[in-house]
Design an enzyme around this catalytic site. Structure first.
Site, PDB file in Angstrom:
ATOM      1  N   LYS A  22      12.680  53.920 -13.591  1.00 27.03           N
ATOM      2  CA  LYS A  22      11.919  53.866 -14.858  1.00 27.03           C
ATOM      3  C   LYS A  22      10.422  53.760 -14.551  1.00 27.03           C
ATOM      4  O   LYS A  22       9.610  54.485 -15.123  1.00 27.03           O
ATOM      5  CB  LYS A  22      12.339  52.654 -15.681  1.00 27.03           C
ATOM      6  CG  LYS A  22      11.389  52.311 -16.842  1.00 27.03           C
ATOM      7  CD  LYS A  22      11.866  51.162 -17.677  1.00 27.03           C
ATOM      8  CE  LYS A  22      11.355  49.819 -17.255  1.00 27.03           C
ATOM      9  NZ  LYS A  22       9.939  49.513 -17.535  1.00 27.03           N
ATOM     10  N   ASN A  23      10.064  52.865 -13.629  1.00 29.26           N
ATOM     11  CA  ASN A  23       8.642  52.582 -13.409  1.00 29.26           C
ATOM     12  C   ASN A  23       7.951  53.592 -12.515  1.00 29.26           C
ATOM     13  O   ASN A  23       6.753  53.470 -12.268  1.00 29.26           O
ATOM     14  CB  ASN A  23       8.475  51.152 -12.886  1.00 29.26           C
ATOM     15  CG  ASN A  23       8.818  50.142 -13.973  1.00 29.26           C
ATOM     16  OD1 ASN A  23       8.996  50.509 -15.142  1.00 29.26           O
ATOM     17  ND2 ASN A  23       8.960  48.885 -13.586  1.00 29.26           N
ATOM     18  N   CYS A 116       4.247  41.666 -25.439  1.00 27.27           N
ATOM     19  CA  CYS A 116       5.699  41.636 -25.585  1.00 27.27           C
ATOM     20  C   CYS A 116       6.149  40.216 -25.241  1.00 27.27           C
ATOM     21  O   CYS A 116       5.344  39.341 -24.977  1.00 27.27           O
ATOM     22  CB  CYS A 116       6.363  42.669 -24.711  1.00 27.27           C
ATOM     23  SG  CYS A 116       6.035  42.391 -22.985  1.00 27.27           S
ATOM     24  N   ARG A 121      -0.088  40.884 -22.078  1.00 23.75           N
ATOM     25  CA  ARG A 121      -0.266  42.244 -21.531  1.00 23.75           C
ATOM     26  C   ARG A 121      -1.635  42.856 -21.888  1.00 23.75           C
ATOM     27  O   ARG A 121      -1.720  43.880 -22.518  1.00 23.75           O
ATOM     28  CB  ARG A 121       0.857  43.168 -21.991  1.00 23.75           C
ATOM     29  CG  ARG A 121       2.254  42.618 -21.958  1.00 23.75           C
ATOM     30  CD  ARG A 121       2.782  42.275 -20.576  1.00 23.75           C
ATOM     31  NE  ARG A 121       3.010  43.394 -19.702  1.00 23.75           N
ATOM     32  CZ  ARG A 121       4.141  44.090 -19.662  1.00 23.75           C
ATOM     33  NH1 ARG A 121       5.088  43.808 -20.504  1.00 23.75           N
ATOM     34  NH2 ARG A 121       4.298  45.081 -18.809  1.00 23.75           N
ATOM     35  N   ILE A 123      -5.420  44.782 -21.385  1.00 24.70           N
ATOM     36  CA  ILE A 123      -5.778  45.982 -20.592  1.00 24.70           C
ATOM     37  C   ILE A 123      -7.239  45.924 -20.147  1.00 24.70           C
ATOM     38  O   ILE A 123      -7.858  46.942 -19.872  1.00 24.70           O
ATOM     39  CB  ILE A 123      -5.520  47.285 -21.391  1.00 24.70           C
ATOM     40  CG1 ILE A 123      -6.339  47.312 -22.682  1.00 24.70           C
ATOM     41  CG2 ILE A 123      -4.047  47.483 -21.674  1.00 24.70           C
ATOM     42  CD1 ILE A 123      -6.380  48.711 -23.315  1.00 24.70           C
ATOM     43  N   ASP A 307      10.092  41.466 -11.651  1.00 24.69           N
ATOM     44  CA  ASP A 307      11.142  42.126 -12.435  1.00 24.69           C
ATOM     45  C   ASP A 307      12.544  41.738 -11.989  1.00 24.69           C
ATOM     46  O   ASP A 307      13.524  42.123 -12.631  1.00 24.69           O
ATOM     47  CB  ASP A 307      10.982  43.648 -12.372  1.00 24.69           C
ATOM     48  CG  ASP A 307       9.742  44.091 -13.113  1.00 24.69           C
ATOM     49  OD1 ASP A 307       9.350  45.264 -12.953  1.00 24.69           O
ATOM     50  OD2 ASP A 307       9.145  43.266 -13.825  1.00 24.69           O
ATOM     51  N   ARG A 399      16.484  50.023 -22.546  1.00 22.21           N
ATOM     52  CA  ARG A 399      15.102  50.488 -22.292  1.00 22.21           C
ATOM     53  C   ARG A 399      14.961  50.887 -20.820  1.00 22.21           C
ATOM     54  O   ARG A 399      14.176  51.767 -20.483  1.00 22.21           O
ATOM     55  CB  ARG A 399      14.102  49.378 -22.614  1.00 22.21           C
ATOM     56  CG  ARG A 399      13.802  49.164 -24.073  1.00 22.21           C
ATOM     57  CD  ARG A 399      12.568  48.295 -24.214  1.00 22.21           C
ATOM     58  NE  ARG A 399      11.511  48.793 -23.351  1.00 22.21           N
ATOM     59  CZ  ARG A 399      10.550  48.013 -22.840  1.00 22.21           C
ATOM     60  NH1 ARG A 399      10.529  46.721 -23.089  1.00 22.21           N
ATOM     61  NH2 ARG A 399       9.606  48.519 -22.060  1.00 22.21           N
TER      62      ARG A 399
HETATM   63  C1  EPZ Z   1       4.208  46.964 -14.451  1.00 17.92           C
HETATM   64  O1  EPZ Z   1       3.693  46.434 -15.658  1.00 17.92           O
HETATM   65  C2  EPZ Z   1       5.691  47.182 -14.701  1.00 17.92           C
HETATM   66  N1  EPZ Z   1       5.889  48.145 -15.777  1.00 17.92           N
HETATM   67  C3  EPZ Z   1       6.352  45.859 -15.080  1.00 17.92           C
HETATM   68  O2  EPZ Z   1       7.750  46.094 -15.214  1.00 17.92           O
HETATM   69  C4  EPZ Z   1       6.128  44.868 -13.933  1.00 17.92           C
HETATM   70  O3  EPZ Z   1       6.645  43.612 -14.307  1.00 17.92           O
HETATM   71  C5  EPZ Z   1       4.628  44.741 -13.627  1.00 17.92           C
HETATM   72  O4  EPZ Z   1       4.063  46.042 -13.369  1.00 17.92           O
HETATM   73  C6  EPZ Z   1       4.358  43.846 -12.422  1.00 17.92           C
HETATM   74  O5  EPZ Z   1       5.018  44.358 -11.295  1.00 17.92           O
HETATM   75  C7  EPZ Z   1       5.820  49.466 -15.491  1.00 17.92           C
HETATM   76  O6  EPZ Z   1       5.578  49.862 -14.368  1.00 17.92           O
HETATM   77  C8  EPZ Z   1       6.062  50.416 -16.626  1.00 17.92           C
HETATM   78  P1  EPZ Z   1       0.465  44.540 -14.281  1.00 17.92           P
HETATM   79  P2  EPZ Z   1       2.091  46.287 -15.845  1.00 17.92           P
HETATM   80  O7  EPZ Z   1      -0.675  45.280 -14.876  1.00 17.92           O
HETATM   81  O8  EPZ Z   1       1.408  47.438 -15.240  1.00 17.92           O
HETATM   82  C9  EPZ Z   1      -2.165  41.059 -16.046  1.00 17.92           C
HETATM   83  C10 EPZ Z   1       9.831  46.096 -16.273  1.00 17.92           C
HETATM   84  O9  EPZ Z   1      10.610  45.171 -16.503  1.00 17.92           O
HETATM   85  N2  EPZ Z   1      -3.120  42.096 -16.468  1.00 17.92           N
HETATM   86  O10 EPZ Z   1       0.646  44.566 -12.796  1.00 17.92           O
HETATM   87  O11 EPZ Z   1       1.816  45.945 -17.247  1.00 17.92           O
HETATM   88  C11 EPZ Z   1      -0.888  41.119 -16.859  1.00 17.92           C
HETATM   89  O12 EPZ Z   1      -1.042  40.437 -18.088  1.00 17.92           O
HETATM   90  C12 EPZ Z   1       8.351  45.898 -16.507  1.00 17.92           C
HETATM   91  O13 EPZ Z   1      10.159  47.225 -15.818  1.00 17.92           O
HETATM   92  C13 EPZ Z   1      -4.327  41.723 -17.012  1.00 17.92           C
HETATM   93  O14 EPZ Z   1      -4.621  40.542 -17.156  1.00 17.92           O
HETATM   94  O15 EPZ Z   1       1.824  44.990 -14.950  1.00 17.92           O
HETATM   95  C14 EPZ Z   1       0.108  40.437 -15.967  1.00 17.92           C
HETATM   96  O16 EPZ Z   1      -0.025  39.039 -16.109  1.00 17.92           O
HETATM   97  C15 EPZ Z   1       8.040  44.537 -17.105  1.00 17.92           C
HETATM   98  N3  EPZ Z   1      -5.195  42.695 -17.416  1.00 17.92           N
HETATM   99  C16 EPZ Z   1      -0.356  40.843 -14.567  1.00 17.92           C
HETATM  100  O17 EPZ Z   1      -1.717  41.295 -14.711  1.00 17.92           O
HETATM  101  C17 EPZ Z   1      -4.918  44.019 -17.269  1.00 17.92           C
HETATM  102  O18 EPZ Z   1      -5.762  44.860 -17.628  1.00 17.92           O
HETATM  103  C18 EPZ Z   1       0.482  41.953 -13.949  1.00 17.92           C
HETATM  104  O19 EPZ Z   1       0.394  43.043 -14.813  1.00 17.92           O
HETATM  105  C19 EPZ Z   1      -3.682  44.384 -16.705  1.00 17.92           C
HETATM  106  C20 EPZ Z   1      -2.800  43.415 -16.296  1.00 17.92           C
END
Ligand code: EPZ
Length: 418
Positions: A22-23, A116, A121, A123, A307, A399
């Site tokens: 998926k990812n 969620c 989450r 950006i 995850d 999902r």
């Molecule tokens: C990806 O999410 C994955 N999703 C998530 O998998 C996974 O848990 C996560 O990476 C961490 O490995 C997909 O790949 C589609 P991050 P992502 O940006 O990119 C903070 C699943 O179950 N952050 O690495 O959203 C954020 O809030 C899903 O398959 C900011 O603060 O994860 C979090 O605390 C769930 N500002 C941390 O970083 C930002 O601009 C990690 O988030 C971006 C992120």
């Protein structure tokens, strides 16, 4: 609403081919928008998030259809349109279209990303990079619009404050067609990012450093049609390894790659299970495992993946003693503990730490899935528990898992959708 019914206390035993990732599928689908031509993704999982992303791409003017075992995307007629909120707010990865739309059209409008249940989450890290590429964000009631006056992202040098998976992927997508060279530092190193870089290079991009924390992307003027075979889903594989280990079973998972699950393999070996990587499969024999108490901390790759955090909570319920699980990535990813308590689990949450006391005599009952990985963990708990378990909210599991009942039944579980 359908529910998943399980009769537990049966060691998993059997063989299974793991679905596509998926990812990896989601960023590659977003990447297809960069190119006004055809992209064929083999081994693309049949999951709700892929369907959602397909609907978004169609709303942007792409043609998206399944042909045999492949997902075919033709982005020739993609247009500079806002990402439709009704789909985009259902899943986080829609934010990855920002980089592709900026790269192709110099403009991207998207709804505020849905928070969620596992965390807010934000950006901010994505926006920091896009500003460096020359994008000017305008926030409105509906969401955010990023406009690049020059019409094309400018190469830049940027260091991520945190190795965010999504921000790394989005920055790569914005840099591939940029004017000049982009150097990204402190990048996330997840295998799905390496997969994205490999996929883009096969489309004609020039990305160096895949798998490391520094990526150098030399902008090109165009990409080309391509076909690509997606990697297997390492989180699905890890979910099933933990379910099998929790039932002291013996399973073979085809497509699973141990190098993408090293921390988990090390934990299971330390508990006395046999974990063998033979070709492109993992062979687990947990019949002799005796897990004791341990400390697990989630970290960016190559650390233990967040995850799999809910799933290892369940596995540690079968261990002797008090184990601790520290969640460092998301602020509220322990909700599953309340549902597990209904089955007799003793899990105490202290801030971002869970103390899991085992071995627990889990008893089947009615429980509710409220998010993807927690839902999959409840299925594992149902397999371990005595008696019958009914899990509502199976849509959350769909999902990311093509058919968790099909998969676990192939491994000998007494499980079905009711
Ligand atoms: C990806 O999410 C994955 N999703 C998530 O998998 C996974 O848990 C996560 O990476 C961490 O490995 C997909 O790949 C589609 P991050 P992502 O940006 O990119 C903070 C699943 O179950 N952050 O690495 O959203 C954020 O809030 C899903 O398959 C900011 O603060 O994860 C979090 O605390 C769930 N500002 C941390 O970083 C930002 O601009 C990690 O988030 C971006 C992120």
């Amino acid at each position: 609403m359908s529910r998943i019914w399980i009769r537990g206390n049966v060691p998993l035993c059997g063989e299974l081919t793991i679905q596509g990732s998926k990812n990896a599928a989601l960023p590659l689908m977003a990447a297809a928008v960069l190119h006004p031509g055809k992209t064929v993704l083999w081994n693309c999982p049949r999951i709700l998030d892929v369907e959602c992303m397909s609907s978004i791409l169609r709303e942007l003017g792409c043609t998206v259809f399944r042909e045999g075992g492949a997902l075919v995307i033709d982005a020739s007629r993609a247009e500079d349109l806002p990402v439709p909120a009704r789909y985009a707010t259902r899943f986080r990865a829609s934010v990855l279209l920002t980089g592709s739309l900026l790269g192709r059209f110099g403009r991207a409008c998207l709804p505020y990303p849905g928070g969620c249940t596992i965390g807010t989450r934000p950006i901010d890290l994505h926006l920091q990079i896009f500003r460096k590429m020359g994008a000017l964000p305008q926030t409105g009631r509906e969401g955010i619009c990023l406009q690049i006056p020059q019409g094309r992202p400018a190469g830049c040098t940027a260091a991520l404050e945190f190795p965010s998976v999504g921000a790394t992927e989005n920055a790569v997508l914005g840099a591939v067609l940029a004017q000049g060279v982009t150097v990204l530092k402190n990048c996330a190193r997840e295998p799905e990012i390496t997969e994205l870089c490999r996929f883009l290079n096969e489309k004609g991009a020039r990305i160096e450093g895949a798998g490391g924390s520094v990526l150098t992307i030399t902008g090109v003027d165009s990409l080309r049609d391509s076909e690509y075979e997606l990697m297997s889903d390492r989180i699905v594989a890890g979910t099933y390894l933990l379910a099998a280990a929790g039932t002291r079973g013996q399973v073979t998972l085809h497509g699973a790659q141990e190098e993408t699950l090293r921390p988990l393999a090390d934990i299971l070996r330390g508990d006395g299970a046999s974990v063998r990587a033979v070709g492109k499969r993992i062979i687990l024999d947990a019949s002799g495992a005796h897990p004791g108490e341990r400390f697990v901390r989630t970290e960016p790759y190559p650390g233990f993946p967040t995850d799999l955090q809910s799933q290892i909570l369940v596995y540690l319920l079968t261990a002797s003693g008090a184990s601790r699980v520290e969640e460092t990535m998301f602020e509220s990813r322990f909700q599953i503990a309340a549902e597990l308590a209904k089955m007799g689990a003793d899990i105490e949450i202290e801030n971002n730490c869970a103390v899991v006391r085992g071995p627990a005599a889990l008893k089947g009952t009615a429980v509710a899935a409220r998010e993807l990985r927690g839902g999959a963990a409840l299925a594992a708990a149902g397999l371990i528990a005595g008696g019958e378990t009914a899990i509502s909210g199976s849509r959350f599991i769909k999902r990311g898992y093509e058919d968790i009942c099909r998969d676990l039944a192939a491994l000998g579980a007494d499980i079905r959708e009711i």
